[in-house]
Design a protein around this motif. Structure first.
Motif, PDB file in Angstrom:
ATOM      1  N   ILE A   3      66.975  22.557  34.088  1.00  0.00           N
ATOM      2  CA  ILE A   3      66.689  21.540  34.723  1.00  0.00           C
ATOM      3  C   ILE A   3      67.977  20.980  35.441  1.00  0.00           C
ATOM      4  O   ILE A   3      69.057  20.801  35.117  1.00  0.00           O
ATOM      5  N   VAL A   4      67.594  20.562  36.731  1.00  0.00           N
ATOM      6  CA  VAL A   4      68.516  20.041  37.714  1.00  0.00           C
ATOM      7  C   VAL A   4      68.036  18.837  38.211  1.00  0.00           C
ATOM      8  O   VAL A   4      67.044  18.905  38.644  1.00  0.00           O
ATOM      9  N   LEU A   5      68.823  17.937  37.819  1.00  0.00           N
ATOM     10  CA  LEU A   5      68.425  16.448  38.435  1.00  0.00           C
ATOM     11  C   LEU A   5      69.592  15.999  39.540  1.00  0.00           C
ATOM     12  O   LEU A   5      70.790  16.030  39.006  1.00  0.00           O
ATOM     13  N   VAL A   7      71.102  13.157  41.686  1.00  0.00           N
ATOM     14  CA  VAL A   7      70.957  11.667  41.802  1.00  0.00           C
ATOM     15  C   VAL A   7      71.967  11.383  42.783  1.00  0.00           C
ATOM     16  O   VAL A   7      73.153  11.462  42.644  1.00  0.00           O
ATOM     17  N   ARG A  33      63.213  22.328  46.378  1.00  0.00           N
ATOM     18  CA  ARG A  33      61.999  21.560  46.238  1.00  0.00           C
ATOM     19  C   ARG A  33      61.078  22.284  45.921  1.00  0.00           C
ATOM     20  O   ARG A  33      59.666  21.889  45.210  1.00  0.00           O
ATOM     21  N   THR A  37      59.877  20.492  41.109  1.00  0.00           N
ATOM     22  CA  THR A  37      58.739  19.367  41.086  1.00  0.00           C
ATOM     23  C   THR A  37      59.459  18.226  41.520  1.00  0.00           C
ATOM     24  O   THR A  37      60.900  17.856  41.942  1.00  0.00           O
ATOM     25  N   THR A  38      58.793  17.631  42.628  1.00  0.00           N
ATOM     26  CA  THR A  38      59.069  16.553  43.303  1.00  0.00           C
ATOM     27  C   THR A  38      58.454  15.220  43.013  1.00  0.00           C
ATOM     28  O   THR A  38      57.253  15.272  42.583  1.00  0.00           O
ATOM     29  N   THR A  44      62.895   2.696  41.338  1.00  0.00           N
ATOM     30  CA  THR A  44      64.170   2.276  40.520  1.00  0.00           C
ATOM     31  C   THR A  44      63.774   1.269  39.894  1.00  0.00           C
ATOM     32  O   THR A  44      63.053   0.283  40.102  1.00  0.00           O
ATOM     33  N   ARG A  53      71.808   4.686  37.485  1.00  0.00           N
ATOM     34  CA  ARG A  53      72.171   6.082  36.547  1.00  0.00           C
ATOM     35  C   ARG A  53      71.946   5.758  35.095  1.00  0.00           C
ATOM     36  O   ARG A  53      71.511   6.631  34.271  1.00  0.00           O
ATOM     37  N   LEU A  56      68.335   6.009  34.159  1.00  0.00           N
ATOM     38  CA  LEU A  56      67.945   7.455  34.005  1.00  0.00           C
ATOM     39  C   LEU A  56      68.418   8.427  32.694  1.00  0.00           C
ATOM     40  O   LEU A  56      67.583   8.957  32.174  1.00  0.00           O
ATOM     41  N   THR A  92      74.657  21.042  28.594  1.00  0.00           N
ATOM     42  CA  THR A  92      74.702  20.112  29.597  1.00  0.00           C
ATOM     43  C   THR A  92      75.915  19.916  30.589  1.00  0.00           C
ATOM     44  O   THR A  92      76.893  20.144  30.105  1.00  0.00           O
TER      45      THR A  92
END
Length: 125
Positions: A3-5, A7, A33, A37-38, A44, A53, A56, A92
């Motif tokens: 999982i890469v998020l 921000v 992308r 998933t986009t 927000t 942040r 999230l 993480t």
């Protein structure tokens, strides 16, 4: 599975759309992308950095986590997504501007307490 998020601050969606490649080519982001998933209709809950942040990280609204604007500190005792992932056995990491603490606290803030195993942010603050 990973999982890469990402921000980011002040980056309008229009700069990441395929049609804007002439203005600022982003081939690596485009590839990520296409493979991931986009969220094309994301909004927000609070339009400032620290509060968004914190939302999230916790899944709570600004009123729920108490970070109403920049300069507020996210309570490290609140459960976070990163902490839940750690509990489930995931490793993480937080890289870059995490902004769960105000900048006036300095650059050596321990962000591990928010659920990160690895943190690299000092040089980017």
């Amino acid at each position: 599975m990973n999982i890469v998020l990402f921000v980011v601050d002040q980056l309008s969606a229009k700069w990441l759309e395929e049609g804007s490649a002439l203005a600022c080519p982003t081939p690596k982001l485009d590839r990520l992308r296409r493979a991931g998933t986009t969220f094309a209709n994301a909004y927000t809950s609070n339009p400032v950095c620290c509060a968004a942040r914190a939302t999230l990280a916790t899944g709570l609204t600004s009123r729920g986590h108490g970070v109403l604007q920049n300069g507020y500190r996210l309570n490290p005792e609140l459960p976070t997504v990163m902490g839940a992932l750690q509990t489930a056995g995931w490793q993480t990491g937080g890289f870059g501007k995490l902004h769960f603490e105000p900048h006036y606290r300095g650059f050596d803030v321990d962000f591990h307490k928010y659920g990160f195993d690895v943190v690299h942010n000092r040089a980017l603050c």
